[in-house]
Write an enzyme that holds these catalytic residues in place. Structure first.
Site, PDB file in Angstrom:
ATOM      1  N   LYS A 125       1.997   9.056 -77.812  1.00  8.92           N
ATOM      2  CA  LYS A 125       2.972  10.239 -77.898  1.00  8.92           C
ATOM      3  C   LYS A 125       3.165  10.325 -79.358  1.00  8.92           C
ATOM      4  O   LYS A 125       2.866   9.697 -80.481  1.00  8.92           O
ATOM      5  CB  LYS A 125       4.268   9.596 -77.352  1.00  8.92           C
ATOM      6  CG  LYS A 125       5.261  10.775 -76.897  1.00  8.92           C
ATOM      7  CD  LYS A 125       4.841  11.375 -75.485  1.00  8.92           C
ATOM      8  CE  LYS A 125       5.746  12.639 -75.026  1.00  8.92           C
ATOM      9  NZ  LYS A 125       5.323  13.148 -73.805  1.00  8.92           N
ATOM     10  N   ASP A 165       4.725  19.102 -75.274  1.00  4.84           N
ATOM     11  CA  ASP A 165       5.818  18.562 -74.603  1.00  4.84           C
ATOM     12  C   ASP A 165       7.134  19.624 -74.987  1.00  4.84           C
ATOM     13  O   ASP A 165       6.951  20.810 -75.461  1.00  4.84           O
ATOM     14  CB  ASP A 165       6.237  17.134 -75.153  1.00  4.84           C
ATOM     15  CG  ASP A 165       7.091  16.200 -74.531  1.00  4.84           C
ATOM     16  OD1 ASP A 165       6.990  16.078 -73.199  1.00  4.84           O
ATOM     17  OD2 ASP A 165       8.318  16.025 -75.259  1.00  4.84           O
ATOM     18  N   ASN A 239       9.201  24.923 -68.585  1.00  7.37           N
ATOM     19  CA  ASN A 239       8.195  25.025 -67.829  1.00  7.37           C
ATOM     20  C   ASN A 239       8.288  24.184 -66.511  1.00  7.37           C
ATOM     21  O   ASN A 239       8.040  24.662 -65.544  1.00  7.37           O
ATOM     22  CB  ASN A 239       6.699  24.986 -68.342  1.00  7.37           C
ATOM     23  CG  ASN A 239       6.176  25.971 -69.113  1.00  7.37           C
ATOM     24  OD1 ASN A 239       6.869  27.132 -69.262  1.00  7.37           O
ATOM     25  ND2 ASN A 239       5.250  25.840 -70.096  1.00  7.37           N
ATOM     26  N   SER A 376      -3.684  17.608 -67.490  1.00  6.91           N
ATOM     27  CA  SER A 376      -4.262  17.638 -68.790  1.00  6.91           C
ATOM     28  C   SER A 376      -5.516  16.720 -68.994  1.00  6.91           C
ATOM     29  O   SER A 376      -6.851  17.070 -69.403  1.00  6.91           O
ATOM     30  CB  SER A 376      -3.263  17.063 -69.915  1.00  6.91           C
ATOM     31  OG  SER A 376      -2.198  17.580 -70.242  1.00  6.91           O
TER      32      SER A 376
END
Length: 444
Positions: A125, A165, A239, A376
């Site tokens: 991350k 993100d 989203n 992804s």
């Protein structure tokens, strides 16, 4: 003191002032007690100590020039947490709240989430305390290019593949990818969530929201139920929330509330998604505009009140710790039977306890919002093969992955004597695969 307790104590001692990381580690490790008891070899190999320690933490400054010619400086992060089952994979978050604790909690969760997809991707991350809100396109581009000037050294199509993100959408991914391509002189799948014209995948925008609905639908189906006729409350305005709303409505549900960081809207007649999309995606506006445009709807300042709206299904899709114990109890009192986490760790540990004690079917984030990273990974596969799948092909693969995740966490919970406890099921199912790989690799 048990092995898990010792690991947690040392983690908190050596990582002070990181509450989000402590929270995530506590939630995960305490549920792994039954697995650790069956595998004493894990303690001998210090497996948990290695599991909660990132393989690499990268922190850097990001200088950029705003439209007034003033130099701004932000912090940048990339935590490459675990690559036992594949290259690091996880989003980049651009938000003022970003700090090392949040990035580490997200990275730790990402390890198990990615494992649950069944795809060969490890956990990572990253992000920055930069806030894209209110910035011009030129300012966002300047920041993204400066951010990539450092990040490019640490990522690659077979090493670490970031995605978007909070605060990182198609615009930001485009600028980041353009700078990477410029520096490295190569067009590879090093970022996912790219535009369709330069290697992206269909369904990626919808993936997390759709995936949330697919796994919740499977949980409903397992109980002889469905979305048809259900009242749904969704938090968030990005989203995840928008496409969860779209898919839930297509299955016959009535979504009555959504929120952004300023407040929430309640529409007893059902959210009109075309207006929400116009406000968010076209005008980049705030959700309060909805109440100005739709008769009968109400806008309320502040976010917490959204959980006082009676619903059958609650889908928190905004940010961490948005549902506390009091809000959870209110949801239960008002008849909520299902909670699916579309955001990362949106329920506090106390809230989860309230849900579980009251028989609410609770689907934790690492399982319920895995649709985004799953798609992804499908984008990575398309990039590697220089192929392009249709919307229907990707959507079918996504649904299959989410259905499998539900059954895997359900089976893991049953295997260890915790039927219906999907926090236990998700942590155990995700961990076992990673643990097997780490043991196979030796002490690394």
């Amino acid at each position: 003191m048990t092995y898990v307790e010792r690991v947690l104590k040392n983690l908190k001692k050596h990582n002070p002032n990181e509450p989000e990381f402590h929270q995530a580690a506590t939630e995960i490790l305490t549920t792994l007690e039954p697995v650790v008891e069956k595998h004493p070899e894990y303690e001998k190999a210090a497996l948990l100590e290695r599991f909660v320690e990132p393989e690499r933490v990268i922190m850097f400054r990001v200088p950029w020039v705003d439209d007034k010619g003033k130099v701004q400086v932000n912090k940048g992060y990339r935590v490459q947490f675990n690559s036992a089952i594949g290259p690091y994979k996880g989003g980049l978050r651009f938000h003022p709240s970003v700090n090392l604790s949040i990035i580490k909690f997200l990275g730790l969760e990402q390890i198990l989430k990615n494992s649950l997809t069944g795809l060969p991707i490890g956990g990572g991350k990253g992000g920055s305390d930069f806030d894209p809100k209110g910035k011009s396109d030129r300012e966002v581009m300047a920041f993204c290019q400066s951010f990539m000037n450092e990040l490019y050294r640490h990522i690659g199509a077979d090493t670490d593949v970031p995605a978007g993100d909070i605060g990182v959408g198609g615009r930001e991914i485009g600028y980041l990818f353009g700078q990477y391509k410029r520096i490295r002189d190569e067009h590879v799948g090093v970022l996912t969530g790219r535009g369709l014209s330069y290697g992206g995948s269909l369904v990626r925008t919808e993936a997390t929201g759709y995936g949330l609905i697919y796994i919740t639908e499977e949980a409903l189906k397992a109980r002889g139920d469905s979305f048809e006729g259900k009242t749904v409350v969704i938090s968030g305005f990005g989203n995840v929330a928008i496409y969860a709303c779209q898919k839930a409505q297509s299955l016959g549900a009535k979504v009555v509330a959504m929120y952004d960081s300023n407040g929430y809207i309640y529409d007893p007649n059902g959210i009109k998604l075309d207006i929400v999309k116009d406000i968010k995606e076209v005008k980049r506006g705030r959700i309060k505009e909805y109440a100005q445009r739709v008769e009968g709807s109400v806008y309320t300042e502040g976010c917490k009140g959204i959980w006082t709206i009676p619903c059958d299904i609650a889908l928190p899709c905004a940010t961490q710790n948005e549902i506390d114990a009091a809000s959870a109890q209110t949801l239960v009192n008002n008849g909520c039977k299902y909670v699916g986490e579309g955001a990362n760790m949106p329920s506090t540990l106390e809230a989860i306890e309230v849900f579980q004690k009251n028989g609410v079917v609770f689907l934790p984030a690492k399982a319920a919002n895995a649709g985004g990273v799953a798609t992804s990974a499908l984008e990575m596969a398309q990039s590697s093969g220089r192929i392009f799948w249709t919307f229907e092909e990707v959507d079918a693969k996504l649904k299959g992955i989410m259905v499998n995740i539900y059954h895997n966490i359900d089976n893991a919970a049953k295997e260890y004597g915790y039927e219906g406890n999907y926090v236990m099921g998700a942590n155990i199912a995700g961990f076992k695969k990673v643990a097997d790989a780490m043991m196979a690799h030796g002490v690394v």
